[in-house]
Design an enzyme around this catalytic site. Structure first.
Site, PDB file in Angstrom:
ATOM      1  N   ARG A  21     -14.370   0.289 -19.297  1.00  0.00           N
ATOM      2  CA  ARG A  21     -15.733  -0.034 -19.719  1.00  0.00           C
ATOM      3  C   ARG A  21     -16.296   0.897 -20.783  1.00  0.00           C
ATOM      4  NH1 ARG A  21     -15.269  -1.338 -14.339  1.00  0.00           N
ATOM      5  NH2 ARG A  21     -15.942  -3.442 -13.785  1.00  0.00           N
ATOM      6  N   GLN A  88      -9.767   6.064  -8.298  1.00  0.00           N
ATOM      7  CA  GLN A  88      -9.780   4.628  -8.569  1.00  0.00           C
ATOM      8  C   GLN A  88      -8.584   4.227  -9.435  1.00  0.00           C
ATOM      9  OE1 GLN A  88     -14.055   5.263  -9.933  1.00  0.00           O
ATOM     10  NE2 GLN A  88     -14.164   3.130  -9.276  1.00  0.00           N
ATOM     11  N   HIS A 108      -7.559   2.028  -5.073  1.00  0.00           N
ATOM     12  CA  HIS A 108      -7.134   0.748  -5.650  1.00  0.00           C
ATOM     13  C   HIS A 108      -5.623   0.573  -5.658  1.00  0.00           C
ATOM     14  CE1 HIS A 108     -11.240   0.737  -7.931  1.00  0.00           C
ATOM     15  NE2 HIS A 108     -11.348   0.389  -6.672  1.00  0.00           N
ATOM     16  N   CYS A 116       4.512  -8.618  -2.208  1.00  0.00           N
ATOM     17  CA  CYS A 116       4.497 -10.071  -2.078  1.00  0.00           C
ATOM     18  C   CYS A 116       3.234 -10.465  -1.337  1.00  0.00           C
ATOM     19  CB  CYS A 116       5.730 -10.544  -1.313  1.00  0.00           C
ATOM     20  SG  CYS A 116       5.681 -12.320  -0.944  1.00  0.00           S
TER      21      CYS A 116
END
Length: 241
Positions: A21, A88, A108, A116
């Protein structure tokens, strides 16, 4: 003084990995890429998966090396001051810099493994990317044939409860909470600043751009992260002596 640290994409830009960002961020320059980062789009659209696998194959993180800020946080741990390093990021550069895996809480996930989405098989990412390089544009799970993706959290997926619980505990059990290279706009990660403040910790923010938590911080540093973090860490180490 127990210190907990939250890092975002901004800490890895000096290693050659673009943030999301910032002014030159991946999603700033290509808003459609952010829309494609949702789990629903990934599952529903084979073309999104094909583009994503091609992007993974060429991701700059594969050649990236830890920078001075990553190394400084490893120094903070070696000085006995680090309670936890919450990140993160999915690049594992903290571990490469010398931070102990047991100290790193990956909110994250990691791009270095594939999963999978049907049978939960975990595969080293280089094995899957070798299949992409050999011509498979959307490589299915070798065990069940299901859809695979990086072992990361996409928009629309919940963070793993145990991981988030560990992050909240780290935020609430430190005396100083330091947020580095994160816009503090993505929740629940951004809310860790509030958790720390509510528990009585001081807040320090190191980020190039303003964040919503700046008014609540004891200190806001807008200098380059690669210079600011090593200097601040050395300050903490000196104070502890």
């Amino acid at each position: 003084m127990p210190v907990s640290v939250l890092t975002g994409a901004g800490i890895s830009t000096d290693s050659g990995i673009p943030d999301f960002r910032g002014p030159q961020g991946v999603w700033t320059k290509d808003p459609q890429a952010e829309a494609n980062a949702t789990i629903d789009r990934y599952l529903a659209d084979p073309e999104v998966r094909r583009r994503t696998w091609r992007a993974r194959l060429d991701h700059p993180a594969w050649d990236a090396r830890p920078n001075a800020a990553h190394r400084a946080l490893a120094d903070l741990e070696r000085a006995g001051l680090l309670r936890a390093l919450i990140t993160q990021n999915i690049d594992e550069l903290h571990q490469a810099a010398g931070s102990s895996p047991e100290k790193v809480i990956e909110l994250h996930g990691t791009m270095r493994r594939a999963e999978c989405l049907s049978c939960d098989l975990i595969t080293p990412m280089p094995e899957v990317l070798a299949r992409v390089a050999a011509g498979e544009d959307d490589p299915p799970c070798p065990r069940c044939g299901g859809i695979q993706k990086a072992n990361t959290i996409s928009f629309g997926q919940s963070l793993k409860p145990g991981v988030m619980a560990a992050a909240r505990a780290a935020a609430r059990s430190c005396r100083l909470f330091v947020a580095i290279g994160t816009s503090l706009t993505v929740h629940p990660a951004a809310g860790l600043c509030g958790e720390a403040l509510d528990a009585g910790a001081r807040l320090v923010i190191v980020n190039a751009q303003p964040t919503p938590y700046d008014p609540f911080a004891d200190r806001v540093v807008n200098e380059p992260i690669g210079q600011a973090v090593p200097a601040f860490v050395q300050e903490l180490i000196d104070e502890a002596r």
